[in-house]
Design a protein around this motif. Structure first.
Motif, PDB file in Angstrom:
ATOM      1  N   ILE A  28      -3.361 -34.419  15.968  1.00 24.47           N
ATOM      2  CA  ILE A  28      -4.215 -33.157  15.757  1.00 24.47           C
ATOM      3  C   ILE A  28      -5.206 -34.084  16.953  1.00 24.47           C
ATOM      4  O   ILE A  28      -5.580 -34.599  17.776  1.00 24.47           O
ATOM      5  CB  ILE A  28      -5.357 -34.322  14.521  1.00 24.47           C
ATOM      6  CG1 ILE A  28      -4.798 -34.100  13.100  1.00 24.47           C
ATOM      7  CG2 ILE A  28      -6.705 -33.887  14.738  1.00 24.47           C
ATOM      8  CD1 ILE A  28      -5.514 -35.063  12.415  1.00 24.47           C
ATOM      9  N   SER A  29      -5.452 -32.458  18.018  1.00 16.26           N
ATOM     10  CA  SER A  29      -6.515 -32.779  18.935  1.00 16.26           C
ATOM     11  C   SER A  29      -7.548 -31.924  18.143  1.00 16.26           C
ATOM     12  O   SER A  29      -8.076 -30.739  18.248  1.00 16.26           O
ATOM     13  CB  SER A  29      -5.520 -31.765  19.890  1.00 16.26           C
ATOM     14  OG  SER A  29      -6.829 -31.236  20.776  1.00 16.26           O
ATOM     15  N   LYS A  30      -9.372 -32.057  18.415  1.00 14.95           N
ATOM     16  CA  LYS A  30     -10.101 -31.890  18.094  1.00 14.95           C
ATOM     17  C   LYS A  30     -10.944 -32.135  19.249  1.00 14.95           C
ATOM     18  O   LYS A  30     -11.042 -32.927  19.778  1.00 14.95           O
ATOM     19  CB  LYS A  30     -10.297 -33.447  17.115  1.00 14.95           C
ATOM     20  CG  LYS A  30     -12.157 -32.852  16.106  1.00 14.95           C
ATOM     21  CD  LYS A  30     -12.205 -34.294  15.759  1.00 14.95           C
ATOM     22  CE  LYS A  30     -13.476 -33.725  15.324  1.00 14.95           C
ATOM     23  NZ  LYS A  30     -14.443 -35.055  14.968  1.00 14.95           N
ATOM     24  N   ALA A  31     -12.413 -30.787  19.022  1.00 12.83           N
ATOM     25  CA  ALA A  31     -12.481 -30.469  19.888  1.00 12.83           C
ATOM     26  C   ALA A  31     -14.387 -29.702  19.212  1.00 12.83           C
ATOM     27  O   ALA A  31     -13.874 -28.649  19.144  1.00 12.83           O
ATOM     28  CB  ALA A  31     -12.329 -29.402  21.525  1.00 12.83           C
ATOM     29  N   GLY A  32     -14.982 -30.483  19.318  1.00 11.59           N
ATOM     30  CA  GLY A  32     -16.016 -30.518  18.200  1.00 11.59           C
ATOM     31  C   GLY A  32     -16.067 -29.961  16.947  1.00 11.59           C
ATOM     32  O   GLY A  32     -15.554 -31.026  16.110  1.00 11.59           O
ATOM     33  N   ASN A  33     -16.282 -28.682  15.855  1.00  8.07           N
ATOM     34  CA  ASN A  33     -15.945 -27.941  15.158  1.00  8.07           C
ATOM     35  C   ASN A  33     -14.512 -27.469  14.904  1.00  8.07           C
ATOM     36  O   ASN A  33     -14.467 -27.274  14.049  1.00  8.07           O
ATOM     37  CB  ASN A  33     -17.381 -27.601  14.649  1.00  8.07           C
ATOM     38  CG  ASN A  33     -18.857 -27.855  14.243  1.00  8.07           C
ATOM     39  OD1 ASN A  33     -18.902 -29.507  14.444  1.00  8.07           O
ATOM     40  ND2 ASN A  33     -19.845 -27.488  14.289  1.00  8.07           N
ATOM     41  N   PHE A  34     -13.871 -27.594  16.124  1.00  9.23           N
ATOM     42  CA  PHE A  34     -12.325 -26.759  16.027  1.00  9.23           C
ATOM     43  C   PHE A  34     -11.253 -27.804  15.774  1.00  9.23           C
ATOM     44  O   PHE A  34     -11.931 -29.401  17.267  1.00  9.23           O
ATOM     45  CB  PHE A  34     -12.556 -26.044  16.723  1.00  9.23           C
ATOM     46  CG  PHE A  34     -13.353 -24.862  16.794  1.00  9.23           C
ATOM     47  CD1 PHE A  34     -13.524 -24.015  16.175  1.00  9.23           C
ATOM     48  CD2 PHE A  34     -14.587 -24.799  17.358  1.00  9.23           C
ATOM     49  CE1 PHE A  34     -13.696 -22.296  15.413  1.00  9.23           C
ATOM     50  CE2 PHE A  34     -15.599 -23.887  17.168  1.00  9.23           C
ATOM     51  CZ  PHE A  34     -15.112 -22.439  15.653  1.00  9.23           C
ATOM     52  N   ALA A  35     -10.391 -27.947  15.753  1.00 13.00           N
ATOM     53  CA  ALA A  35      -8.658 -28.769  15.775  1.00 13.00           C
ATOM     54  C   ALA A  35      -7.560 -27.721  15.815  1.00 13.00           C
ATOM     55  O   ALA A  35      -8.017 -27.234  14.716  1.00 13.00           O
ATOM     56  CB  ALA A  35      -8.892 -29.898  14.639  1.00 13.00           C
ATOM     57  N   ASP A  36      -6.811 -28.508  15.735  1.00 10.63           N
ATOM     58  CA  ASP A  36      -5.365 -27.533  16.409  1.00 10.63           C
ATOM     59  C   ASP A  36      -4.816 -29.322  15.316  1.00 10.63           C
ATOM     60  O   ASP A  36      -4.852 -29.864  16.119  1.00 10.63           O
ATOM     61  CB  ASP A  36      -4.799 -27.246  17.406  1.00 10.63           C
ATOM     62  CG  ASP A  36      -5.415 -26.387  18.122  1.00 10.63           C
ATOM     63  OD1 ASP A  36      -5.658 -25.499  17.508  1.00 10.63           O
ATOM     64  OD2 ASP A  36      -6.241 -25.932  19.594  1.00 10.63           O
ATOM     65  N   VAL A  37      -4.095 -28.159  14.429  1.00  9.35           N
ATOM     66  CA  VAL A  37      -2.800 -29.497  13.806  1.00  9.35           C
ATOM     67  C   VAL A  37      -1.618 -28.750  13.959  1.00  9.35           C
ATOM     68  O   VAL A  37      -1.248 -27.863  13.904  1.00  9.35           O
ATOM     69  CB  VAL A  37      -3.438 -29.742  12.471  1.00  9.35           C
ATOM     70  CG1 VAL A  37      -2.541 -30.684  11.605  1.00  9.35           C
ATOM     71  CG2 VAL A  37      -5.313 -30.449  12.260  1.00  9.35           C
ATOM     72  N   GLU A  38      -0.675 -29.719  14.946  1.00  8.42           N
ATOM     73  CA  GLU A  38       0.929 -30.236  14.641  1.00  8.42           C
ATOM     74  C   GLU A  38       1.167 -30.931  13.970  1.00  8.42           C
ATOM     75  O   GLU A  38       1.388 -31.726  13.588  1.00  8.42           O
ATOM     76  CB  GLU A  38       0.984 -30.570  16.068  1.00  8.42           C
ATOM     77  CG  GLU A  38       2.463 -29.880  16.113  1.00  8.42           C
ATOM     78  CD  GLU A  38       2.459 -30.710  18.549  1.00  8.42           C
ATOM     79  OE1 GLU A  38       2.400 -30.105  18.799  1.00  8.42           O
ATOM     80  OE2 GLU A  38       3.087 -32.184  18.197  1.00  8.42           O
ATOM     81  N   PHE A  39       1.903 -29.912  13.339  1.00  4.18           N
ATOM     82  CA  PHE A  39       2.971 -30.320  12.115  1.00  4.18           C
ATOM     83  C   PHE A  39       4.576 -29.900  11.470  1.00  4.18           C
ATOM     84  O   PHE A  39       4.526 -28.803  12.680  1.00  4.18           O
ATOM     85  CB  PHE A  39       2.339 -30.196   9.836  1.00  4.18           C
ATOM     86  CG  PHE A  39       2.070 -28.607  10.297  1.00  4.18           C
ATOM     87  CD1 PHE A  39       2.510 -28.028   9.713  1.00  4.18           C
ATOM     88  CD2 PHE A  39       1.563 -27.633  11.197  1.00  4.18           C
ATOM     89  CE1 PHE A  39       3.272 -26.077   9.038  1.00  4.18           C
ATOM     90  CE2 PHE A  39       0.637 -26.645  10.939  1.00  4.18           C
ATOM     91  CZ  PHE A  39       2.131 -25.409   9.754  1.00  4.18           C
ATOM     92  N   THR A  40       5.817 -30.239  11.456  1.00  2.00           N
ATOM     93  CA  THR A  40       6.774 -29.794  10.669  1.00  2.00           C
ATOM     94  C   THR A  40       6.578 -29.450   9.884  1.00  2.00           C
ATOM     95  O   THR A  40       6.160 -30.456   8.685  1.00  2.00           O
ATOM     96  CB  THR A  40       7.886 -30.957  11.471  1.00  2.00           C
ATOM     97  OG1 THR A  40       7.187 -32.392  10.918  1.00  2.00           O
ATOM     98  CG2 THR A  40       7.116 -31.011  13.144  1.00  2.00           C
TER      99      THR A  40
END
Length: 130
Positions: A60-72
């Motif tokens: 999980i990469s979070k920046a403020g109110n946004f996040a990118d979630v990497e999953f398999t």
């Protein structure tokens, strides 16, 4: 999902797409129970053969109110046709964007600069080693 149509001939034959392969009469015995009792006169039929299963959240990469979630994730067959078409041992890696709202985090359904919607994340998934 497989799209097929019955060809009018002495021996029934099924054309399966998108793979572009042909299932001969022996395969018809496997497919017919999956589509129920009635066939359309013409046109495609849809058969659900597998569903996606979440394997793990890998980052999980979070920046403020946004996040990118990497999953398999992986395909799980739900009938013999799915078992023949999908290798459940292959894992896929996807990334999807989330946005924080006052009531919690939600998947971003429209593209924003640093993330992609869920449908794009699944479509753009890359196979990885089991």
């Amino acid at each position: 999902m497989i799209i097929g149509s019955e060809q009018k001939s002495v021996l029934p034959e099924w054309t399966l797409r998108p793979a572009g392969c042909i299932a001969h009469p022996l395969g018809v015995d496997t497919v017919k129970p999956l589509i129920g009792g009635s066939l359309p006169d013409n046109g495609p039929i849809a058969i659900e053969v597998a569903h996606r299963e979440l394997a793990a959240i890998t980052g999980i990469s979070k920046a403020g109110n946004f996040a990118d979630v990497e999953f398999t994730w992986r395909w799980v067959s739900i009938n013999p046709v799915g078992a023949a078409l999908y290798d459940s041992g292959v894992r896929y890696l996807s990334t999807v964007g989330f946005r924080s709202y006052d009531d919690g985090w939600r998947i971003v359904e429209q593209a924003i600069p640093s993330s992609q919607p869920m449908e794009d994340a699944l479509h753009n998934a890359q196979p990885i080693s089991p």
